[in-house]
Design a protein around this motif. Structure first.
Motif, PDB file in Angstrom:
ATOM      1  N   UNK A 157      -1.739 -10.240  -4.052  1.00 18.33           N
ATOM      2  CA  UNK A 157      -1.238 -11.398  -3.529  1.00 18.33           C
ATOM      3  C   UNK A 157      -1.177 -11.181  -2.040  1.00 18.33           C
ATOM      4  N   UNK A 158      -0.867 -10.050  -1.355  1.00 17.35           N
ATOM      5  CA  UNK A 158      -0.793  -9.851   0.049  1.00 17.35           C
ATOM      6  C   UNK A 158      -2.063  -9.833   0.564  1.00 17.35           C
ATOM      7  N   UNK A 159      -3.114  -9.144  -0.018  1.00 18.55           N
ATOM      8  CA  UNK A 159      -4.533  -9.199   0.523  1.00 18.55           C
ATOM      9  C   UNK A 159      -5.121 -10.760   0.448  1.00 18.55           C
ATOM     10  N   UNK A 160      -4.998 -11.506  -0.767  1.00 17.37           N
ATOM     11  CA  UNK A 160      -5.388 -12.781  -0.793  1.00 17.37           C
ATOM     12  C   UNK A 160      -4.666 -13.699   0.447  1.00 17.37           C
ATOM     13  N   UNK A 161      -3.566 -13.468   0.575  1.00 13.04           N
ATOM     14  CA  UNK A 161      -2.995 -14.194   1.908  1.00 13.04           C
ATOM     15  C   UNK A 161      -3.457 -13.643   3.114  1.00 13.04           C
TER      16      UNK A 161
ATOM     17  N   UNK B  58     -11.458  -6.582  -3.912  1.00 16.44           N
ATOM     18  CA  UNK B  58     -12.447  -6.388  -5.144  1.00 16.44           C
ATOM     19  C   UNK B  58     -12.237  -4.856  -5.543  1.00 16.44           C
ATOM     20  N   UNK B  59     -11.977  -3.901  -4.603  1.00 13.71           N
ATOM     21  CA  UNK B  59     -11.537  -2.457  -5.153  1.00 13.71           C
ATOM     22  C   UNK B  59     -10.469  -2.491  -5.660  1.00 13.71           C
ATOM     23  N   UNK B  60      -9.217  -3.041  -5.466  1.00 15.49           N
ATOM     24  CA  UNK B  60      -8.078  -3.145  -5.821  1.00 15.49           C
ATOM     25  C   UNK B  60      -7.800  -3.823  -7.216  1.00 15.49           C
ATOM     26  N   UNK B  61      -8.640  -4.802  -7.448  1.00 15.51           N
ATOM     27  CA  UNK B  61      -8.585  -5.598  -8.558  1.00 15.51           C
ATOM     28  C   UNK B  61      -9.330  -4.677  -9.523  1.00 15.51           C
ATOM     29  N   UNK B  62     -10.225  -3.735  -9.274  1.00 12.27           N
ATOM     30  CA  UNK B  62     -11.106  -2.978  -9.986  1.00 12.27           C
ATOM     31  C   UNK B  62     -12.196  -3.243 -10.733  1.00 12.27           C
ATOM     32  N   UNK B  63     -12.715  -4.488  -9.978  1.00  8.68           N
ATOM     33  CA  UNK B  63     -13.631  -5.390 -10.466  1.00  8.68           C
ATOM     34  C   UNK B  63     -13.580  -6.384 -11.488  1.00  8.68           C
ATOM     35  N   UNK B  64     -12.135  -6.289 -11.983  1.00  8.75           N
ATOM     36  CA  UNK B  64     -11.785  -7.382 -13.191  1.00  8.75           C
ATOM     37  C   UNK B  64     -12.192  -8.643 -12.861  1.00  8.75           C
TER      38      UNK B  64
ATOM     39  N   UNK C 180       0.866  -1.219  -0.269  1.00  7.74           N
ATOM     40  CA  UNK C 180      -0.037   0.082   0.162  1.00  7.74           C
ATOM     41  C   UNK C 180       0.932   1.214   0.041  1.00  7.74           C
ATOM     42  N   UNK C 181       2.124   1.087   0.722  1.00  6.27           N
ATOM     43  CA  UNK C 181       2.794   2.527   0.683  1.00  6.27           C
ATOM     44  C   UNK C 181       3.816   2.484  -0.647  1.00  6.27           C
ATOM     45  N   UNK C 182       3.695   1.680  -1.370  1.00  9.61           N
ATOM     46  CA  UNK C 182       4.463   1.987  -2.884  1.00  9.61           C
ATOM     47  C   UNK C 182       3.779   2.987  -3.546  1.00  9.61           C
ATOM     48  N   UNK C 183       4.673   3.453  -4.181  1.00 20.17           N
ATOM     49  CA  UNK C 183       4.192   4.593  -5.281  1.00 20.17           C
ATOM     50  C   UNK C 183       3.137   4.122  -6.079  1.00 20.17           C
ATOM     51  N   UNK C 184       2.197   4.697  -6.577  1.00 22.76           N
ATOM     52  CA  UNK C 184       1.162   4.308  -7.481  1.00 22.76           C
ATOM     53  C   UNK C 184       1.599   3.831  -9.009  1.00 22.76           C
ATOM     54  N   UNK C 185       2.751   4.845  -9.252  1.00 27.22           N
ATOM     55  CA  UNK C 185       3.421   4.295 -10.698  1.00 27.22           C
ATOM     56  C   UNK C 185       4.035   2.968 -10.500  1.00 27.22           C
ATOM     57  N   UNK C 186       4.444   2.397  -9.478  1.00 31.11           N
ATOM     58  CA  UNK C 186       5.238   1.324  -9.189  1.00 31.11           C
ATOM     59  C   UNK C 186       4.441  -0.079  -9.757  1.00 31.11           C
ATOM     60  N   UNK C 187       4.963  -0.634 -11.173  1.00 29.06           N
ATOM     61  CA  UNK C 187       4.454  -1.433 -11.959  1.00 29.06           C
ATOM     62  C   UNK C 187       4.240  -2.795 -11.023  1.00 29.06           C
ATOM     63  N   UNK C 188       4.807  -3.104 -10.156  1.00 33.63           N
ATOM     64  CA  UNK C 188       4.615  -4.453  -9.311  1.00 33.63           C
ATOM     65  C   UNK C 188       3.453  -4.189  -8.358  1.00 33.63           C
ATOM     66  N   UNK C 189       3.178  -2.758  -8.041  1.00 38.91           N
ATOM     67  CA  UNK C 189       2.202  -2.559  -6.761  1.00 38.91           C
ATOM     68  C   UNK C 189       0.927  -3.375  -6.936  1.00 38.91           C
ATOM     69  N   UNK C 190       0.200  -3.490  -7.805  1.00 39.34           N
ATOM     70  CA  UNK C 190      -1.131  -3.964  -7.846  1.00 39.34           C
ATOM     71  C   UNK C 190      -1.013  -5.450  -7.796  1.00 39.34           C
TER      72      UNK C 190
END
Length: 130
Positions: free
Chosen positions: A94-98, A120-126, A79-89
């Motif tokens: 993975x962390x939320x699933x765990x 669900x919000x993080x995944x954008x409903x995909x 969550x503390x990663x920069x929004x532009x970090x490609x691995x953030x999502x």
């Protein structure tokens, strides 16, 4: 006071040397090093911390309470990663699933449901991302 003024510079040097050394380090050592380095260089080390925490949280068959603490820290780092970090999502997902899994194992269904909603919000409903 900035974050550099409150960090032991010798500890930072030791952590970097440990990570860059040619020897093999265990996941505990890596997590400790990344925790320290994430304070002084979050853009570089928060993704590595989150990944190491996920590995640590899922590699060892410890009790669910311990795993929950570790994967919760991984989610916090993501969550503390920069929004532009490609691995953030991906790391956050993975962390939320765990987290959701460990909360369910512990019988903490309301908290697991809240994490599921964040997921669900993080995944954008995909569909197909979970």
């Amino acid at each position: 006071m900035n974050h550099w003024e409150s960090v032991d510079h010798h500890a930072v040097l030791r952590a970097r040397t440990l990570l860059l050394g040619s020897g093999t380090i265990n996941i505990h050592e890596a997590v400790d090093a990344y925790r320290l380095l994430a304070v002084v260089s979050p853009a570089v080390y928060l993704p590595r911390l989150a990944q190491a925490l996920l590995e640590y949280g899922t590699a060892d068959p410890r009790n669910p309470g311990t795993r929950l603490a570790v994967v919760t820290e991984a989610a916090s780092a993501a969550r503390r990663m920069e929004a532009a970090e490609p691995r953030r999502a991906a790391l956050l997902r993975k962390a939320l699933e765990a987290c959701e899994q460990e909360l369910t194992v512990l019988g903490r269904t309301e908290e697991a449901r809240a994490v599921s909603e964040e997921l669900d919000r993080t995944a954008g409903g995909e569909e197909g991302t979970r």
